[in-house]
Design a protein around this motif. Structure first.
Motif, mmCIF file in Angstrom:
data_model
loop_
_atom_site.group_PDB
_atom_site.id
_atom_site.type_symbol
_atom_site.label_atom_id
_atom_site.label_comp_id
_atom_site.label_asym_id
_atom_site.label_seq_id
_atom_site.Cartn_x
_atom_site.Cartn_y
_atom_site.Cartn_z
ATOM 1 N N GLN A 7 0.828 -1.200 0.000
ATOM 2 C CA GLN A 7 0.000 0.000 0.000
ATOM 3 C C GLN A 7 0.868 1.259 0.000
ATOM 4 O OE1 GLN A 7 -2.372 -0.830 3.451
ATOM 5 N NE2 GLN A 7 -3.916 -1.998 2.309
ATOM 6 N N LEU A 8 1.965 1.226 0.749
ATOM 7 C CA LEU A 8 2.878 2.371 0.758
ATOM 8 C C LEU A 8 3.531 2.557 -0.616
ATOM 9 C CD1 LEU A 8 4.631 1.937 4.230
ATOM 10 C CD2 LEU A 8 2.833 3.568 3.619
ATOM 11 N N GLU A 9 3.862 1.457 -1.279
ATOM 12 C CA GLU A 9 4.424 1.550 -2.629
ATOM 13 C C GLU A 9 3.428 2.187 -3.589
ATOM 14 O OE1 GLU A 9 7.422 -2.331 -2.652
ATOM 15 O OE2 GLU A 9 5.365 -2.509 -3.415
ATOM 16 N N ILE A 10 2.171 1.814 -3.459
ATOM 17 C CA ILE A 10 1.122 2.382 -4.323
ATOM 18 C C ILE A 10 0.969 3.871 -4.062
ATOM 19 C CG2 ILE A 10 -1.367 2.381 -4.754
ATOM 20 C CD1 ILE A 10 -1.283 -0.678 -4.254
ATOM 21 N N LEU A 11 0.934 4.250 -2.791
ATOM 22 C CA LEU A 11 0.775 5.667 -2.451
ATOM 23 C C LEU A 11 1.967 6.479 -2.950
ATOM 24 C CD1 LEU A 11 -0.936 7.801 -1.036
ATOM 25 C CD2 LEU A 11 0.288 7.266 1.093
ATOM 26 N N GLN A 37 -6.709 -1.387 -3.131
ATOM 27 C CA GLN A 37 -5.693 -1.276 -2.087
ATOM 28 C C GLN A 37 -5.751 0.075 -1.388
ATOM 29 O OE1 GLN A 37 -3.484 -3.485 -0.752
ATOM 30 N NE2 GLN A 37 -4.621 -5.007 -1.958
ATOM 31 N N LEU A 38 -6.019 1.133 -2.136
ATOM 32 C CA LEU A 38 -6.138 2.460 -1.529
ATOM 33 C C LEU A 38 -7.337 2.527 -0.594
ATOM 34 C CD1 LEU A 38 -5.310 4.770 -4.570
ATOM 35 C CD2 LEU A 38 -3.879 4.319 -2.575
ATOM 36 N N LEU A 48 -9.415 9.960 4.652
ATOM 37 C CA LEU A 48 -9.310 9.997 3.195
ATOM 38 C C LEU A 48 -7.901 10.441 2.829
ATOM 39 C CD1 LEU A 48 -12.693 11.680 2.152
ATOM 40 C CD2 LEU A 48 -12.083 9.250 2.027
ATOM 41 N N LEU A 49 -7.307 9.770 1.876
ATOM 42 C CA LEU A 49 -5.952 10.107 1.433
ATOM 43 C C LEU A 49 -5.947 10.973 0.178
ATOM 44 C CD1 LEU A 49 -4.312 6.601 1.948
ATOM 45 C CD2 LEU A 49 -4.163 8.583 3.470
ATOM 46 N N PHE A 50 -7.095 10.992 -0.533
ATOM 47 C CA PHE A 50 -7.186 11.747 -1.782
ATOM 48 C C PHE A 50 -8.443 12.590 -1.801
ATOM 49 C CE2 PHE A 50 -4.846 7.873 -2.623
ATOM 50 C CZ PHE A 50 -3.700 8.354 -3.234
ATOM 51 N N THR A 58 -4.277 13.594 -9.444
ATOM 52 C CA THR A 58 -4.790 13.143 -8.156
ATOM 53 C C THR A 58 -4.236 14.041 -7.059
ATOM 54 O OG1 THR A 58 -4.884 10.868 -8.955
ATOM 55 C CG2 THR A 58 -4.955 11.196 -6.567
ATOM 56 N N GLU A 59 -5.118 14.644 -6.281
ATOM 57 C CA GLU A 59 -4.699 15.580 -5.227
ATOM 58 C C GLU A 59 -4.756 14.887 -3.867
ATOM 59 O OE1 GLU A 59 -6.089 19.860 -3.254
ATOM 60 O OE2 GLU A 59 -6.951 19.175 -5.170
ATOM 61 N N LEU A 60 -3.653 14.961 -3.130
ATOM 62 C CA LEU A 60 -3.572 14.349 -1.809
ATOM 63 C C LEU A 60 -4.195 15.260 -0.749
ATOM 64 C CD1 LEU A 60 0.129 13.083 -1.908
ATOM 65 C CD2 LEU A 60 -1.918 11.666 -2.057
ATOM 66 N N THR A 61 -4.850 14.649 0.222
ATOM 67 C CA THR A 61 -5.314 15.373 1.403
ATOM 68 C C THR A 61 -4.106 15.590 2.327
ATOM 69 O OG1 THR A 61 -5.787 13.350 2.628
ATOM 70 C CG2 THR A 61 -7.567 14.242 1.238
ATOM 71 N N PRO A 62 -4.238 16.399 3.399
ATOM 72 C CA PRO A 62 -3.121 16.526 4.351
ATOM 73 C C PRO A 62 -2.662 15.177 4.895
ATOM 74 C CG PRO A 62 -4.711 18.272 4.722
ATOM 75 C CD PRO A 62 -5.319 17.371 3.687
ATOM 76 N N ALA A 63 -3.624 14.275 5.198
ATOM 77 C CA ALA A 63 -3.255 12.941 5.668
ATOM 78 C C ALA A 63 -2.527 12.171 4.564
ATOM 79 C CB ALA A 63 -4.493 12.175 6.113
ATOM 80 N N GLY A 64 -2.978 12.362 3.313
ATOM 81 C CA GLY A 64 -2.327 11.705 2.184
ATOM 82 C C GLY A 64 -0.905 12.178 1.998
ATOM 83 N N MET A 65 -0.671 13.494 2.164
ATOM 84 C CA MET A 65 0.682 14.034 2.031
ATOM 85 C C MET A 65 1.585 13.503 3.143
ATOM 86 S SD MET A 65 0.170 17.974 0.705
ATOM 87 C CE MET A 65 -1.171 18.426 1.812
ATOM 88 N N TYR A 66 1.031 13.394 4.368
ATOM 89 C CA TYR A 66 1.805 12.850 5.488
ATOM 90 C C TYR A 66 2.228 11.415 5.199
ATOM 91 C CZ TYR A 66 2.735 10.563 9.920
ATOM 92 O OH TYR A 66 3.298 9.806 10.920
ATOM 93 N N TRP A 67 1.285 10.601 4.731
ATOM 94 C CA TRP A 67 1.588 9.196 4.481
ATOM 95 C C TRP A 67 2.455 8.999 3.234
ATOM 96 C CZ3 TRP A 67 1.719 5.120 7.435
ATOM 97 C CH2 TRP A 67 1.003 5.160 8.649
ATOM 98 N N ALA A 68 2.332 9.889 2.259
ATOM 99 C CA ALA A 68 3.215 9.805 1.084
ATOM 100 C C ALA A 68 4.656 10.087 1.490
ATOM 101 C CB ALA A 68 2.760 10.787 0.015
ATOM 102 N N SER A 69 4.850 11.087 2.354
ATOM 103 C CA SER A 69 6.188 11.397 2.858
ATOM 104 C C SER A 69 6.726 10.249 3.712
ATOM 105 C CB SER A 69 6.146 12.691 3.674
ATOM 106 O OG SER A 69 7.401 12.982 4.232
ATOM 107 N N SER A 70 5.852 9.698 4.560
ATOM 108 C CA SER A 70 6.256 8.562 5.394
ATOM 109 C C SER A 70 6.594 7.353 4.534
ATOM 110 C CB SER A 70 5.130 8.205 6.377
ATOM 111 O OG SER A 70 4.856 9.283 7.249
#
Length: 328
Positions: A7-11, A37-38, A48-50, A58-70
């Protein structure tokens, strides 16, 4: 709550590619599988991540940006550990994927392959071809490529994740059929088109937007050869120069293309300096690979090769100054 590495690879792939559809090509997955998977990841996290909206990107939410960086940090750490394991404990050796754009192929790849062979811990070498530096940076950030030589401008937004080594300034040159006399070329620069060579000088090869300097190229033609129009279009610089060698048009091309051209093509083309148009070339690789000696040694040797052979001074031997134009 359980988030998987897949899932992290996909994000990460979506964050880099900018859309789910583009990411699926890098992931080798169908769009429904990626979406499934998302959805599981969002259910596990309870957020929500998007942003749900109709948009090509595709626009990331704040949580999505946090998890993309992680995801980038976590996956880099896992991949670093796996690579170190292979280097220390696995006798089968390391696999290295090297990426380059079409302007750095031919003889250059031959030399790079020789360097890979000289590093004993490398057991397999793959050359990964990309149409331009934008595509190559995606492959690099998704770890589909270990080391790449590409436009430095494309690397800048990713310096936190990549080790970057500046190599050389790749001047852009004007390719003109060698059959065109210098006097005829000078006449066209002064706005005249009375010679029998005006046809090819009134056409040029447009490479579209594969190069970030394409707008500068079009502006140059508008200002200095305003009668010329983009009759031909193609996707690689080498193809553009081959059209010029056939005596059909002119084109702009990176200087680094010149030594990789076949001899019969080079002798049918004259190259003119255009100092005002340039790009910087860099070598880049994920930072965690700096700790793996075979990758570090390979990158150092490739950097040395490029700095020795692809300098403005060395490549300038095959160039001529732009004819003086006293008639304008």
């Amino acid at each position: 709550m359980k988030v998987t590495l897949r899932q992290l690879e996909i994000l990460r792939a979506i964050s880099i590619a900018g859309s789910i559809s583009r990411a699926t090509r890098h992931l080798g997955m169908s769009q429904p599988s990626v979406s499934q998977q998302l959805a599981k990841m969002e259910d596990a996290l309870g957020v929500l991540l998007f942003v749900r909206r109709r948009s090509p990107r595709t626009e990331l939410t704040p949580a999505g940006m946090y998890w993309a960086s992680s995801a980038e940090r976590i996956l880099a750490a896992v991949e670093a550990a796996e690579t170190q394991h292979l280097d220390l404990f696995d006798g089968s050796g390391l696999s290295l994927s090297f990426g380059a754009t079409p302007s750095l192929t031919g003889r250059f790849i031959e030399r790079v392959a020789e360097i890979a062979l000289s590093v004993p811990q490398i057991s397999r070498f793959d050359h990964v071809w990309a149409i331009n530096s934008a595509e190559l940076i995606e492959k690099l950030m998704m770890h589909k490529v270990n080391v790449a030589v590409l436009s430095a401008e494309r690397v800048e937004p990713h310096r936190e994740s990549l080790s970057v080594f500046g190599l050389f300034d790749d001047r852009i040159v004007l390719a003109v059929p060698a059959s065109v006399p210098v006097d005829s070329f000078r006449a066209c620069l002064s706005g005249k088109d009375g010679s029998r060579y005006a046809g090819c000088l009134n056409r040029y090869v447009d490479i579209g937007d594969i190069a970030h300097w394409s707008a500068k190229s079009r502006n140059w033609y508008q200002n200095l050869l305003p009668r010329a129009h983009p009759y031909f279009g193609c996707m690689t610089h080498e193809t553009a120069v081959r059209i010029v060698a056939a005596g059909l048009a002119t084109c702009h091309t990176p200087m680094s293309v010149i030594p990789n051209l076949p001899g019969d093509v080079r002798k049918r083309v004259r190259f003119y300096k255009l100092e005002e148009i340039a790009r910087s070339v860099a070598l880049a690789m994920p930072k965690h690979l700096n700790s793996v000696s075979p990758f570090r040694d390979f990158a150092a040797q490739v950097s040395g090769l490029v700095r020795d052979e692809y300098t403005s001074e060395r490549l300038g031997l095959s160039q001529l100054p732009l004819p003086n134009n006293t008639d304008r």
